[in-house]
Design an enzyme around this catalytic site. Structure first.
Site, PDB file in Angstrom:
ATOM      1  N   ASP A 111       0.830  -1.201   0.000  1.00 16.45           N
ATOM      2  CA  ASP A 111       0.000   0.000   0.000  1.00 16.45           C
ATOM      3  C   ASP A 111       0.868   1.255   0.000  1.00 16.45           C
ATOM      4  O   ASP A 111       0.365   2.373  -0.085  1.00 16.45           O
ATOM      5  CB  ASP A 111      -0.995   0.002   1.160  1.00 16.45           C
ATOM      6  CG  ASP A 111      -0.341  -0.067   2.531  1.00 16.45           C
ATOM      7  OD1 ASP A 111       0.901  -0.150   2.604  1.00 16.45           O
ATOM      8  OD2 ASP A 111      -1.079  -0.051   3.541  1.00 16.45           O
ATOM      9  N   GLU A 125       8.627  -4.290  11.163  1.00 18.16           N
ATOM     10  CA  GLU A 125       9.067  -2.991  10.657  1.00 18.16           C
ATOM     11  C   GLU A 125       9.528  -2.066  11.770  1.00 18.16           C
ATOM     12  O   GLU A 125       8.815  -1.836  12.751  1.00 18.16           O
ATOM     13  CB  GLU A 125       7.951  -2.307   9.864  1.00 18.16           C
ATOM     14  CG  GLU A 125       8.374  -0.943   9.315  1.00 18.16           C
ATOM     15  CD  GLU A 125       7.423  -0.352   8.291  1.00 18.16           C
ATOM     16  OE1 GLU A 125       7.703   0.751   7.791  1.00 18.16           O
ATOM     17  OE2 GLU A 125       6.402  -1.004   7.982  1.00 18.16           O
TER      18      GLU A 125
END
Length: 272
Positions: A52, A190
């Site tokens: 995304d 992340e």
């Protein structure tokens, strides 16, 4: 070194599991269009993520929130047309799975049916478990995503490193095990401390792929345009660039403009 999976004709979730078991690192990059995906395929990348992050890279938004399911499907279908060997994973965009497991399943089914992708990716842990379970019950593979979750940027208020405090670090560990137990085939970690990422990776039977999470994960992922030096003014500590293609492209465009203005292009060999 010899790569264990060089000869596989198609990377699958099972192949990734075998790579973890044999200690072979997983290489993953993003793609959003046919041309770039073709280059990744020819280089034998293991996993292609239709992220995304297209909201930022392709559409110029400041966050990933605005991108729609329809747009993600268009990008993903373009990528899949170029891919034969790599595993293709597609991000579930913001608003398509949080808080409504029936909507989550419908969104995941659309992605799989309309793109031909191999799996989807979802951000979050315990709080999205119901949606994860419902999607997995339909036989759709899920890659989880913990640590910094860009779809929650308005909640965090910053893109700073996550899980530096013990409470949040423990939640990341807990969420990783929850997602594994639910049936996710892999996780992205992340922007969390390298030590924590290593602890999470070693605690899991499934692969953990890092971005800004140090070297002790089972693989790495970067945004392709960032890695190539095409993205301008984005140079976080974790990013290693493997070219100056942004500068090269700009120089090529300037050269083209100059040739057109001077009447040098096209020349006698470039006409009919």
């Amino acid at each position: 070194m010899a790569y264990l999976q060089t000869d596989v004709t198609k990377v699958t979730t099972r192949v990734l599991q075998n790579m973890k078991l044999h200690g072979e690192k997983i290489a993953m990059l993003t793609a959003y269009d046919y041309s770039m995906a073709s280059l990744l395929e020819s280089a034998k990348i293991d996993v292609v993520l239709v992220g995304d992050s297209a909201a930022n890279v392709m559409e110029g938004h400041k966050t990933t929130l605005p991108i729609s399911l329809d747009e993600m499907i268009i990008y993903a279908a373009s990528v899949v047309r170029a891919i034969k060997r790599a595993l293709v994973v597609v991000d579930m965009p913001f608003g398509t799975y949080q808080g409504n497991s029936k909507q989550a399943l419908a969104s995941a089914i659309r992605i799989m049916k309309e793109t031909g992708a191999d799996a989807i990716k979802m951000e979050g842990g315990e709080e999205i478990l119901e949606s994860v379970q419902r999607i997995l019950s339909a036989g759709i593979p899920i890659m989880g995503h913990l640590g910094l979750t860009p779809q929650s940027i308005n909640k965090f208020g910053t893109y700073a490193v996550r899980a530096t405090e013990e409470e949040e670090a423990e939640q990341v560990k807990k969420d990783a095990l929850i997602l594994q137990e639910a049936g996710c085939f892999a996780l992205v970690l992340e922007k969390i401390p390298a030590k924590l990422a290593g602890e999470v990776s070693s605690s899991l039977k499934i692969p953990a792929i890092g971005i800004g999470a140090g070297p002790h994960t089972d693989g790495q992922v970067l945004v392709l345009q960032d890695m190539l030096g095409i993205t301008q003014q984005f140079k976080p500590r974790y990013l290693r660039t493997y070219g100056t293609f942004g500068e090269d492209i700009s120089n090529a465009i300037r050269h083209y403009i100059s040739d057109v203005k001077r009447g040098d292009f096209p020349n006698e060999k470039e006409q009919y």
